[in-house]
Write an enzyme that holds these catalytic residues in place. Sequence first.
Site, mmCIF file in Angstrom:
data_model
loop_
_atom_site.group_PDB
_atom_site.id
_atom_site.type_symbol
_atom_site.label_atom_id
_atom_site.label_comp_id
_atom_site.label_asym_id
_atom_site.label_seq_id
_atom_site.Cartn_x
_atom_site.Cartn_y
_atom_site.Cartn_z
ATOM 1 N N PHE A 63 -7.679 -4.004 12.520
ATOM 2 C CA PHE A 63 -6.257 -4.310 12.693
ATOM 3 C C PHE A 63 -5.399 -3.056 12.837
ATOM 4 C CE2 PHE A 63 -7.825 -8.190 10.642
ATOM 5 C CZ PHE A 63 -7.377 -9.127 11.561
ATOM 6 N N PRO A 65 -4.960 1.552 11.811
ATOM 7 C CA PRO A 65 -5.237 2.586 10.811
ATOM 8 C C PRO A 65 -4.572 2.302 9.465
ATOM 9 C CG PRO A 65 -3.590 3.351 12.361
ATOM 10 C CD PRO A 65 -4.025 1.999 12.844
ATOM 11 N N LYS A 80 -0.937 -0.139 6.055
ATOM 12 C CA LYS A 80 -1.714 -0.520 7.241
ATOM 13 C C LYS A 80 -0.759 -0.671 8.411
ATOM 14 C CE LYS A 80 -5.396 -3.071 6.843
ATOM 15 N NZ LYS A 80 -6.508 -4.040 6.889
ATOM 16 N N ASP A 177 -13.128 -13.302 6.640
ATOM 17 C CA ASP A 177 -13.852 -12.054 6.887
ATOM 18 C C ASP A 177 -14.314 -11.425 5.566
ATOM 19 O OD1 ASP A 177 -14.994 -10.169 8.503
ATOM 20 O OD2 ASP A 177 -13.137 -9.105 8.985
HETATM 21 N N1 LIG Z 1 -5.403 -1.103 -0.513
HETATM 22 C C1 LIG Z 1 -6.243 -0.133 -0.219
HETATM 23 N N2 LIG Z 1 -6.496 0.857 -1.095
HETATM 24 C C2 LIG Z 1 -7.367 1.848 -0.784
HETATM 25 N N3 LIG Z 1 -8.046 1.940 0.384
HETATM 26 C C3 LIG Z 1 -7.825 0.996 1.300
HETATM 27 C C4 LIG Z 1 -6.924 -0.091 1.051
HETATM 28 N N4 LIG Z 1 -6.944 -0.902 2.135
HETATM 29 C C5 LIG Z 1 -7.809 -0.357 3.004
HETATM 30 N N5 LIG Z 1 -8.337 0.790 2.516
HETATM 31 C C6 LIG Z 1 -9.309 1.647 3.200
HETATM 32 O O1 LIG Z 1 -8.878 1.862 4.530
HETATM 33 C C7 LIG Z 1 -9.985 1.820 5.425
HETATM 34 C C8 LIG Z 1 -9.697 0.839 6.562
HETATM 35 O O2 LIG Z 1 -9.569 -0.459 5.982
HETATM 36 P P1 LIG Z 1 -9.434 -1.784 6.814
HETATM 37 O O3 LIG Z 1 -9.398 -2.916 5.848
HETATM 38 O O4 LIG Z 1 -8.307 -1.684 7.763
HETATM 39 O O5 LIG Z 1 -10.735 -1.818 7.710
HETATM 40 P P2 LIG Z 1 -12.245 -2.110 7.399
HETATM 41 O O6 LIG Z 1 -12.380 -3.060 6.254
HETATM 42 O O7 LIG Z 1 -12.963 -0.800 7.319
HETATM 43 O O8 LIG Z 1 -12.656 -2.821 8.739
HETATM 44 P P3 LIG Z 1 -12.295 -4.281 9.262
HETATM 45 O O9 LIG Z 1 -10.942 -4.251 9.855
HETATM 46 O O10 LIG Z 1 -13.351 -4.490 10.257
HETATM 47 O O11 LIG Z 1 -12.353 -5.227 8.112
HETATM 48 C C9 LIG Z 1 -11.210 1.475 4.606
HETATM 49 O O12 LIG Z 1 -11.929 2.651 4.352
HETATM 50 C C10 LIG Z 1 -10.667 0.934 3.304
HETATM 51 O O13 LIG Z 1 -11.514 1.252 2.236
#
Ligand SMILES: Nc1ncnc2c1ncn2[C@@H]1O[C@H](COP(=O)(O)OP(=O)(O)OP(=O)(O)O)[C@@H](O)[C@H]1O
Length: 400
Positions: A63, A65, A80, A177
Amino acid sequence: MTRSHSFLHNLIKPFKFGSSREGNNEEELERIAAQEQKVFPYETLLAATKNFHSHHKLGEGGFGPVYKGTLDDGREIAVKKLSQSSNQGNKEFMNEAKLLARVQHRNVVNLLGYCVHGTEKLLVYEYVPHESLDKLLFKSHRREQLDWKRRLDIITGIARGLLYLHEDSHSCIIHRDIKASNILLDDKWMPKIADFGMARLFPEDQTHVNTRVAGTNGYMAPEYVMHGHLSVKADVYSYGVLVLELISGQRNSMFSLEMDAQNLLDWSYKLYKKGRSIEMVDPSLAASAVEDQVTMCIQLGLLCVQGDPQLRPSMRRVVVMLSKKPGHMDEPTRPGAPGSRYRRSRRPSPFSTAAGTSGADSDSRTSDSSSNYTATTTTPAPSSAAREIDSRGKRPMHEA
Ligand SMILES: Nc1ncnc2c1ncn2[C@@H]1O[C@H](COP(=O)(O)OP(=O)(O)OP(=O)(O)O)[C@@H](O)[C@H]1O
Protein backbone atom coordinates in the site's frame (compact mmCIF):
# COMPACT_ATOMS: atom_id res chain seq x y z
CA MET A 1 -14.60 24.93 35.35
CA THR A 2 -11.23 23.64 34.11
CA ARG A 3 -9.33 25.54 31.42
CA SER A 4 -10.15 23.02 28.70
CA HIS A 5 -13.74 22.95 29.81
CA SER A 6 -14.10 26.72 29.63
CA PHE A 7 -12.44 26.69 26.21
CA LEU A 8 -15.02 24.18 25.07
CA HIS A 9 -17.74 26.25 26.68
CA ASN A 10 -16.69 29.29 24.67
CA LEU A 11 -16.72 27.25 21.52
CA ILE A 12 -20.22 26.10 22.22
CA LYS A 13 -21.68 29.53 22.98
CA PRO A 14 -22.29 30.64 19.42
CA PHE A 15 -24.09 27.35 18.69
CA LYS A 16 -26.43 27.43 21.62
CA PHE A 17 -30.01 26.66 20.68
CA GLY A 18 -31.48 26.98 24.12
CA SER A 19 -30.52 26.09 27.61
CA SER A 20 -32.28 22.72 27.59
CA ARG A 21 -30.08 21.49 24.75
CA GLU A 22 -26.86 22.90 26.14
CA GLY A 23 -25.87 19.56 27.62
CA ASN A 24 -26.39 17.75 24.35
CA ASN A 25 -24.48 20.32 22.34
CA GLU A 26 -21.63 20.21 24.74
CA GLU A 27 -21.50 16.45 24.43
CA GLU A 28 -21.68 16.67 20.67
CA LEU A 29 -18.80 19.15 20.54
CA GLU A 30 -16.76 17.06 22.88
CA ARG A 31 -17.37 14.10 20.61
CA ILE A 32 -16.36 16.10 17.54
CA ALA A 33 -13.30 17.47 19.30
CA ALA A 34 -12.26 13.96 20.27
CA GLN A 35 -12.74 12.78 16.70
CA GLU A 36 -10.78 15.67 15.32
CA GLN A 37 -7.79 14.55 17.36
CA LYS A 38 -7.64 11.72 14.87
CA VAL A 39 -6.69 14.21 12.16
CA PHE A 40 -2.99 14.91 11.94
CA PRO A 41 -1.86 18.11 10.24
CA TYR A 42 0.55 17.32 7.41
CA GLU A 43 3.15 19.62 8.98
CA THR A 44 3.08 17.52 12.16
CA LEU A 45 3.88 14.40 10.14
CA LEU A 46 6.59 16.18 8.17
CA ALA A 47 8.23 17.30 11.41
CA ALA A 48 7.82 13.85 13.02
CA THR A 49 9.46 12.02 10.11
CA LYS A 50 12.03 14.73 9.24
CA ASN A 51 10.33 15.35 5.90
CA PHE A 52 9.87 11.63 5.30
CA HIS A 53 13.61 11.18 5.31
CA SER A 54 14.89 7.90 3.91
CA HIS A 55 16.61 7.19 7.25
CA HIS A 56 13.14 7.06 8.78
CA LYS A 57 11.77 4.58 6.29
CA LEU A 58 10.75 1.34 7.99
CA GLY A 59 9.89 -0.46 4.79
CA GLU A 60 7.49 -0.52 1.93
CA GLY A 61 4.42 -2.68 1.61
CA GLY A 62 1.82 -3.17 -1.05
CA PHE A 63 0.00 0.00 0.00
CA GLY A 64 3.05 2.29 0.06
CA PRO A 65 6.07 3.24 2.18
CA VAL A 66 6.02 3.36 5.99
CA TYR A 67 8.07 5.87 8.01
CA LYS A 68 8.94 6.04 11.67
CA GLY A 69 8.25 9.35 13.37
CA THR A 70 8.30 10.99 16.77
CA LEU A 71 5.64 13.49 17.78
CA ASP A 72 6.40 16.59 19.86
CA ASP A 73 5.02 14.87 22.95
CA GLY A 74 7.54 12.02 22.49
CA ARG A 75 5.08 9.45 21.14
CA GLU A 76 6.53 7.23 18.44
CA ILE A 77 4.41 6.67 15.35
CA ALA A 78 4.50 4.77 12.08
CA VAL A 79 3.20 6.76 9.12
CA LYS A 80 1.96 4.89 6.08
CA LYS A 81 1.85 6.94 2.90
CA LEU A 82 -0.82 5.32 0.80
CA SER A 83 -0.01 4.94 -2.85
CA GLN A 84 -2.33 6.81 -5.17
CA SER A 85 -4.11 3.73 -6.40
CA SER A 86 -7.13 4.10 -4.16
CA ASN A 87 -10.10 5.31 -6.12
CA GLN A 88 -11.74 6.48 -2.92
CA GLY A 89 -12.59 10.14 -2.55
CA ASN A 90 -11.10 12.15 0.31
CA LYS A 91 -14.37 12.37 2.20
CA GLU A 92 -15.02 8.63 2.05
CA PHE A 93 -11.43 7.94 3.02
CA MET A 94 -11.73 10.24 6.06
CA ASN A 95 -14.98 8.60 7.13
CA GLU A 96 -13.50 5.15 6.91
CA ALA A 97 -10.28 6.16 8.64
CA LYS A 98 -12.31 7.73 11.46
CA LEU A 99 -14.24 4.51 11.88
CA LEU A 100 -11.10 2.41 11.85
CA ALA A 101 -9.45 4.69 14.38
CA ARG A 102 -12.18 3.54 16.79
CA VAL A 103 -10.89 -0.02 16.55
CA GLN A 104 -8.94 -0.55 19.74
CA HIS A 105 -7.58 -3.84 20.97
CA ARG A 106 -4.32 -4.87 22.57
CA ASN A 107 -3.67 -7.36 19.77
CA VAL A 108 -4.40 -4.94 16.94
CA VAL A 109 -2.03 -2.14 15.89
CA ASN A 110 -3.86 1.04 16.84
CA LEU A 111 -4.62 3.48 14.08
CA LEU A 112 -4.06 6.83 15.79
CA GLY A 113 -5.38 8.91 12.96
CA TYR A 114 -4.99 10.00 9.38
CA CYS A 115 -4.08 12.92 7.18
CA VAL A 116 -5.22 14.08 3.78
CA HIS A 117 -2.91 16.53 2.04
CA GLY A 118 -3.86 17.35 -1.55
CA THR A 119 -3.88 14.02 -3.28
CA GLU A 120 -1.85 12.36 -0.54
CA LYS A 121 -3.46 10.13 2.03
CA LEU A 122 -1.61 9.03 5.11
CA LEU A 123 -2.38 6.73 8.02
CA VAL A 124 -0.80 7.22 11.43
CA TYR A 125 -0.30 4.12 13.58
CA GLU A 126 1.16 3.50 16.98
CA TYR A 127 4.78 2.44 16.50
CA VAL A 128 5.40 -1.18 17.41
CA PRO A 129 9.03 -1.56 18.49
CA HIS A 130 9.90 -5.17 17.67
CA GLU A 131 9.96 -6.49 14.17
CA SER A 132 7.33 -8.31 12.24
CA LEU A 133 6.95 -12.00 13.00
CA ASP A 134 8.33 -13.20 9.64
CA LYS A 135 11.69 -11.56 10.31
CA LEU A 136 12.13 -13.73 13.41
CA LEU A 137 10.32 -16.90 12.54
CA PHE A 138 11.86 -17.52 9.14
CA LYS A 139 15.44 -16.55 9.97
CA SER A 140 17.29 -19.58 11.29
CA HIS A 141 19.63 -17.58 13.53
CA ARG A 142 16.78 -15.60 15.13
CA ARG A 143 14.10 -18.24 15.43
CA GLU A 144 15.41 -19.38 18.80
CA GLN A 145 14.25 -16.13 20.34
CA LEU A 146 10.78 -17.48 19.83
CA ASP A 147 10.53 -20.25 22.40
CA TRP A 148 7.33 -22.25 22.79
CA LYS A 149 5.78 -20.01 25.43
CA ARG A 150 6.24 -16.97 23.20
CA ARG A 151 4.84 -18.81 20.19
CA LEU A 152 1.80 -19.98 22.13
CA ASP A 153 1.23 -16.43 23.39
CA ILE A 154 1.46 -15.22 19.80
CA ILE A 155 -1.01 -17.89 18.61
CA THR A 156 -3.42 -16.87 21.38
CA GLY A 157 -2.97 -13.11 20.92
CA ILE A 158 -3.61 -13.23 17.17
CA ALA A 159 -6.74 -15.31 17.81
CA ARG A 160 -8.04 -12.70 20.26
CA GLY A 161 -7.26 -9.84 17.89
CA LEU A 162 -9.06 -11.57 15.03
CA LEU A 163 -12.04 -12.40 17.20
CA TYR A 164 -12.28 -8.71 18.08
CA LEU A 165 -12.13 -7.67 14.42
CA HIS A 166 -14.72 -10.26 13.39
CA GLU A 167 -17.21 -9.97 16.19
CA ASP A 168 -16.48 -7.35 18.78
CA SER A 169 -15.52 -4.19 16.92
CA HIS A 170 -18.23 -1.78 15.73
CA SER A 171 -18.62 -3.71 12.49
CA CYS A 172 -17.27 -6.99 11.23
CA ILE A 173 -13.83 -6.42 9.78
CA ILE A 174 -12.44 -9.21 7.63
CA HIS A 175 -8.69 -8.68 7.50
CA ARG A 176 -8.06 -10.62 4.26
CA ASP A 177 -4.27 -10.59 4.59
CA ILE A 178 -3.32 -12.38 7.79
CA LYS A 179 0.29 -13.52 7.42
CA ALA A 180 3.54 -13.46 9.40
CA SER A 181 4.67 -10.09 8.03
CA ASN A 182 1.41 -8.47 9.13
CA ILE A 183 1.94 -9.51 12.75
CA LEU A 184 4.06 -7.01 14.66
CA LEU A 185 5.56 -7.83 18.04
CA ASP A 186 5.84 -5.25 20.79
CA ASP A 187 8.62 -5.03 23.39
CA LYS A 188 6.87 -7.67 25.49
CA TRP A 189 6.47 -9.96 22.48
CA MET A 190 2.76 -9.31 22.36
CA PRO A 191 1.46 -9.81 18.82
CA LYS A 192 -0.41 -7.01 17.10
CA ILE A 193 -2.30 -7.43 13.87
CA ALA A 194 -1.31 -4.75 11.36
CA ASP A 195 -2.94 -3.57 8.15
CA PHE A 196 -6.52 -4.27 9.20
CA GLY A 197 -9.30 -2.49 7.37
CA MET A 198 -7.34 -1.90 4.18
CA ALA A 199 -10.31 -3.28 2.27
CA ARG A 200 -12.44 -0.48 3.72
CA LEU A 201 -9.90 2.14 2.75
CA PHE A 202 -9.51 0.65 -0.69
CA PRO A 203 -13.15 -0.10 -1.36
CA GLU A 204 -14.39 -2.21 -4.14
CA ASP A 205 -17.23 -1.71 -6.45
CA GLN A 206 -20.09 -2.88 -4.26
CA THR A 207 -21.72 -4.84 -7.03
CA HIS A 208 -18.62 -6.93 -7.42
CA VAL A 209 -17.65 -7.27 -3.82
CA ASN A 210 -17.82 -11.02 -4.09
CA THR A 211 -15.61 -11.42 -7.11
CA ARG A 212 -12.43 -9.65 -6.22
CA VAL A 213 -9.41 -11.17 -4.67
CA ALA A 214 -6.62 -9.64 -2.65
CA GLY A 215 -4.26 -11.26 -0.26
CA THR A 216 -1.00 -13.11 -0.22
CA ASN A 217 -0.11 -16.36 -1.85
CA GLY A 218 0.16 -19.28 0.56
CA TYR A 219 -2.30 -17.84 3.07
CA MET A 220 -5.44 -17.49 1.02
CA ALA A 221 -8.39 -19.78 1.49
CA PRO A 222 -9.23 -21.86 -1.59
CA GLU A 223 -12.81 -20.59 -1.89
CA TYR A 224 -11.45 -17.05 -1.90
CA VAL A 225 -8.74 -17.72 -4.48
CA MET A 226 -10.96 -19.73 -6.78
CA HIS A 227 -14.30 -17.98 -6.41
CA GLY A 228 -13.55 -14.70 -4.67
CA HIS A 229 -15.91 -15.82 -1.94
CA LEU A 230 -14.99 -13.81 1.13
CA SER A 231 -16.12 -14.49 4.68
CA VAL A 232 -14.55 -14.45 8.12
CA LYS A 233 -13.62 -18.07 7.38
CA ALA A 234 -11.01 -16.82 4.89
CA ASP A 235 -9.24 -15.15 7.84
CA VAL A 236 -9.63 -18.34 9.88
CA TYR A 237 -7.86 -20.24 7.10
CA SER A 238 -4.95 -17.75 6.98
CA TYR A 239 -4.75 -17.92 10.76
CA GLY A 240 -4.48 -21.73 10.55
CA VAL A 241 -1.61 -21.44 8.06
CA LEU A 242 0.14 -19.05 10.43
CA VAL A 243 -0.33 -21.42 13.39
CA LEU A 244 1.28 -24.27 11.42
CA GLU A 245 4.11 -21.96 10.35
CA LEU A 246 4.69 -20.92 13.96
CA ILE A 247 4.94 -24.55 15.03
CA SER A 248 7.11 -25.77 12.15
CA GLY A 249 9.18 -22.64 11.55
CA GLN A 250 8.55 -23.18 7.81
CA ARG A 251 6.87 -20.91 5.33
CA ASN A 252 3.88 -22.47 3.63
CA SER A 253 4.74 -20.67 0.39
CA MET A 254 8.35 -21.89 0.34
CA PHE A 255 7.84 -25.36 1.57
CA SER A 256 10.61 -27.85 0.85
CA LEU A 257 9.36 -30.47 -1.56
CA GLU A 258 11.71 -33.06 -0.08
CA MET A 259 9.08 -33.70 2.54
CA ASP A 260 6.90 -35.93 0.35
CA ALA A 261 4.05 -33.46 0.53
CA GLN A 262 2.83 -30.63 -1.66
CA ASN A 263 2.92 -27.98 0.98
CA LEU A 264 3.17 -27.40 4.70
CA LEU A 265 -0.54 -28.07 5.23
CA ASP A 266 -0.47 -31.35 3.36
CA TRP A 267 2.67 -32.44 5.23
CA SER A 268 1.18 -31.50 8.62
CA TYR A 269 -2.03 -33.37 7.81
CA LYS A 270 -0.20 -36.53 6.69
CA LEU A 271 1.91 -36.60 9.85
CA TYR A 272 -1.18 -35.92 11.95
CA LYS A 273 -3.05 -38.83 10.38
CA LYS A 274 -0.12 -41.13 11.13
CA GLY A 275 -0.05 -39.95 14.74
CA ARG A 276 3.39 -38.42 14.16
CA SER A 277 2.49 -34.72 14.38
CA ILE A 278 5.35 -34.02 16.69
CA GLU A 279 7.80 -34.61 13.82
CA MET A 280 6.74 -31.35 12.19
CA VAL A 281 7.81 -29.26 15.18
CA ASP A 282 10.59 -26.72 14.64
CA PRO A 283 13.78 -28.30 16.07
CA SER A 284 14.60 -25.04 17.82
CA LEU A 285 11.57 -25.68 20.06
CA ALA A 286 13.04 -28.95 21.34
CA ALA A 287 13.94 -27.56 24.74
CA SER A 288 10.85 -25.45 25.40
CA ALA A 289 7.94 -27.26 23.73
CA VAL A 290 5.14 -28.61 25.90
CA GLU A 291 4.04 -31.66 23.96
CA ASP A 292 0.29 -31.72 24.65
CA GLN A 293 0.03 -27.97 23.97
CA VAL A 294 1.93 -28.36 20.71
CA THR A 295 -0.20 -31.27 19.50
CA MET A 296 -3.35 -29.40 20.45
CA CYS A 297 -2.18 -26.38 18.41
CA ILE A 298 -1.35 -28.57 15.40
CA GLN A 299 -4.87 -30.00 15.49
CA LEU A 300 -6.28 -26.50 15.92
CA GLY A 301 -4.27 -25.25 12.94
CA LEU A 302 -5.50 -28.17 10.84
CA LEU A 303 -9.11 -27.49 11.83
CA CYS A 304 -8.69 -23.90 10.64
CA VAL A 305 -7.28 -24.82 7.21
CA GLN A 306 -9.94 -27.37 6.29
CA GLY A 307 -11.08 -27.17 2.68
CA ASP A 308 -14.72 -26.61 3.57
CA PRO A 309 -15.07 -23.13 5.11
CA GLN A 310 -18.13 -24.22 7.06
CA LEU A 311 -16.11 -26.82 8.92
CA ARG A 312 -13.54 -24.30 10.04
CA PRO A 313 -14.14 -23.02 13.56
CA SER A 314 -15.02 -19.41 14.22
CA MET A 315 -12.38 -17.30 15.94
CA ARG A 316 -14.55 -17.36 19.05
CA ARG A 317 -14.38 -21.12 19.03
CA VAL A 318 -10.60 -20.97 18.46
CA VAL A 319 -10.17 -18.70 21.49
CA VAL A 320 -12.25 -21.09 23.58
CA MET A 321 -10.17 -24.07 22.45
CA LEU A 322 -6.96 -22.23 23.30
CA SER A 323 -8.19 -21.28 26.73
CA LYS A 324 -9.04 -24.85 27.74
CA LYS A 325 -6.73 -27.59 28.82
CA PRO A 326 -6.12 -29.83 25.83
CA GLY A 327 -8.99 -32.31 25.74
CA HIS A 328 -11.40 -33.53 23.09
CA MET A 329 -11.21 -31.77 19.79
CA ASP A 330 -12.82 -32.57 16.48
CA GLU A 331 -11.02 -34.48 13.79
CA PRO A 332 -9.79 -32.20 11.04
CA THR A 333 -10.67 -33.09 7.46
CA ARG A 334 -8.20 -32.63 4.61
CA PRO A 335 -6.73 -29.13 4.28
CA GLY A 336 -7.85 -27.02 1.39
CA ALA A 337 -5.34 -25.65 -1.04
CA PRO A 338 -6.01 -23.40 -4.00
CA GLY A 339 -6.75 -25.63 -6.95
CA SER A 340 -7.57 -28.63 -4.78
CA ARG A 341 -10.86 -30.45 -4.95
CA TYR A 342 -13.07 -30.73 -2.00
CA ARG A 343 -16.57 -31.80 -1.33
CA ARG A 344 -18.57 -30.18 1.36
CA SER A 345 -18.97 -32.69 4.13
CA ARG A 346 -22.48 -33.93 4.69
CA ARG A 347 -21.95 -34.17 8.37
CA PRO A 348 -23.05 -31.13 10.35
CA SER A 349 -20.46 -28.57 11.21
CA PRO A 350 -18.60 -29.83 14.27
CA PHE A 351 -18.92 -26.44 15.88
CA SER A 352 -22.58 -25.72 15.34
CA THR A 353 -23.82 -26.61 18.76
CA ALA A 354 -26.95 -25.67 20.58
CA ALA A 355 -24.85 -23.48 22.83
CA GLY A 356 -24.29 -21.16 19.93
CA THR A 357 -20.53 -21.46 19.59
CA SER A 358 -20.91 -21.98 15.96
CA GLY A 359 -18.93 -22.83 12.93
CA ALA A 360 -21.53 -22.61 10.27
CA ASP A 361 -23.88 -20.04 11.67
CA SER A 362 -22.95 -16.70 13.14
CA ASP A 363 -19.31 -16.99 12.24
CA SER A 364 -20.04 -17.42 8.56
CA ARG A 365 -20.33 -13.67 8.32
CA THR A 366 -19.60 -12.77 4.79
CA SER A 367 -19.08 -9.64 2.84
CA ASP A 368 -21.94 -10.62 0.61
CA SER A 369 -24.77 -12.31 2.40
CA SER A 370 -26.60 -12.95 -0.83
CA SER A 371 -24.13 -15.52 -1.99
CA ASN A 372 -23.98 -18.50 0.21
CA TYR A 373 -21.36 -20.99 -0.61
CA THR A 374 -22.89 -23.86 -2.52
CA ALA A 375 -22.48 -27.56 -2.23
CA THR A 376 -19.80 -29.27 -4.26
CA THR A 377 -16.77 -27.55 -5.60
CA THR A 378 -14.66 -29.07 -8.30
CA THR A 379 -11.60 -27.47 -9.76
CA PRO A 380 -12.64 -24.59 -11.95
CA ALA A 381 -10.25 -22.79 -14.19
CA PRO A 382 -8.47 -20.37 -11.90
CA SER A 383 -9.79 -16.86 -12.10
CA SER A 384 -7.69 -14.18 -13.74
CA ALA A 385 -6.96 -12.76 -10.30
CA ALA A 386 -5.84 -16.19 -9.18
CA ARG A 387 -3.44 -16.43 -12.11
CA GLU A 388 -2.12 -12.94 -11.65
CA ILE A 389 0.26 -12.71 -8.74
CA ASP A 390 2.75 -9.91 -8.46
CA SER A 391 6.37 -10.20 -7.39
CA ARG A 392 5.40 -9.74 -3.72
CA GLY A 393 3.12 -12.76 -3.90
CA LYS A 394 0.12 -10.45 -3.62
CA ARG A 395 -2.94 -10.68 -5.75
CA PRO A 396 -4.31 -7.45 -7.16
CA MET A 397 -7.59 -6.13 -5.85
CA HIS A 398 -9.42 -6.12 -9.10
CA GLU A 399 -12.12 -8.17 -10.57
CA ALA A 400 -11.53 -11.87 -10.81
N1 LIG B 1 2.95 0.28 13.29
C1 LIG B 1 4.15 -0.09 12.92
N2 LIG B 1 5.18 -0.07 13.78
C2 LIG B 1 6.42 -0.47 13.39
N3 LIG B 1 6.73 -0.91 12.15
C3 LIG B 1 5.75 -0.94 11.25
C4 LIG B 1 4.41 -0.54 11.58
N4 LIG B 1 3.64 -0.72 10.48
C5 LIG B 1 4.45 -1.21 9.52
N5 LIG B 1 5.72 -1.33 9.97
C6 LIG B 1 6.86 -1.83 9.19
O1 LIG B 1 6.88 -1.18 7.93
C7 LIG B 1 7.23 -2.10 6.91
C8 LIG B 1 6.18 -2.05 5.79
O2 LIG B 1 4.94 -2.49 6.34
P1 LIG B 1 3.64 -2.74 5.50
O3 LIG B 1 2.60 -3.25 6.43
O4 LIG B 1 3.30 -1.55 4.70
O5 LIG B 1 4.07 -3.84 4.44
P2 LIG B 1 4.37 -5.38 4.55
O6 LIG B 1 3.56 -6.00 5.65
O7 LIG B 1 5.85 -5.57 4.58
O8 LIG B 1 3.83 -5.85 3.15
P3 LIG B 1 2.33 -5.99 2.64
O9 LIG B 1 1.84 -4.65 2.22
O10 LIG B 1 2.50 -6.91 1.52
O11 LIG B 1 1.49 -6.54 3.75
C9 LIG B 1 7.37 -3.46 7.55
O12 LIG B 1 8.74 -3.72 7.75
C10 LIG B 1 6.70 -3.33 8.90
O13 LIG B 1 7.33 -4.12 9.86
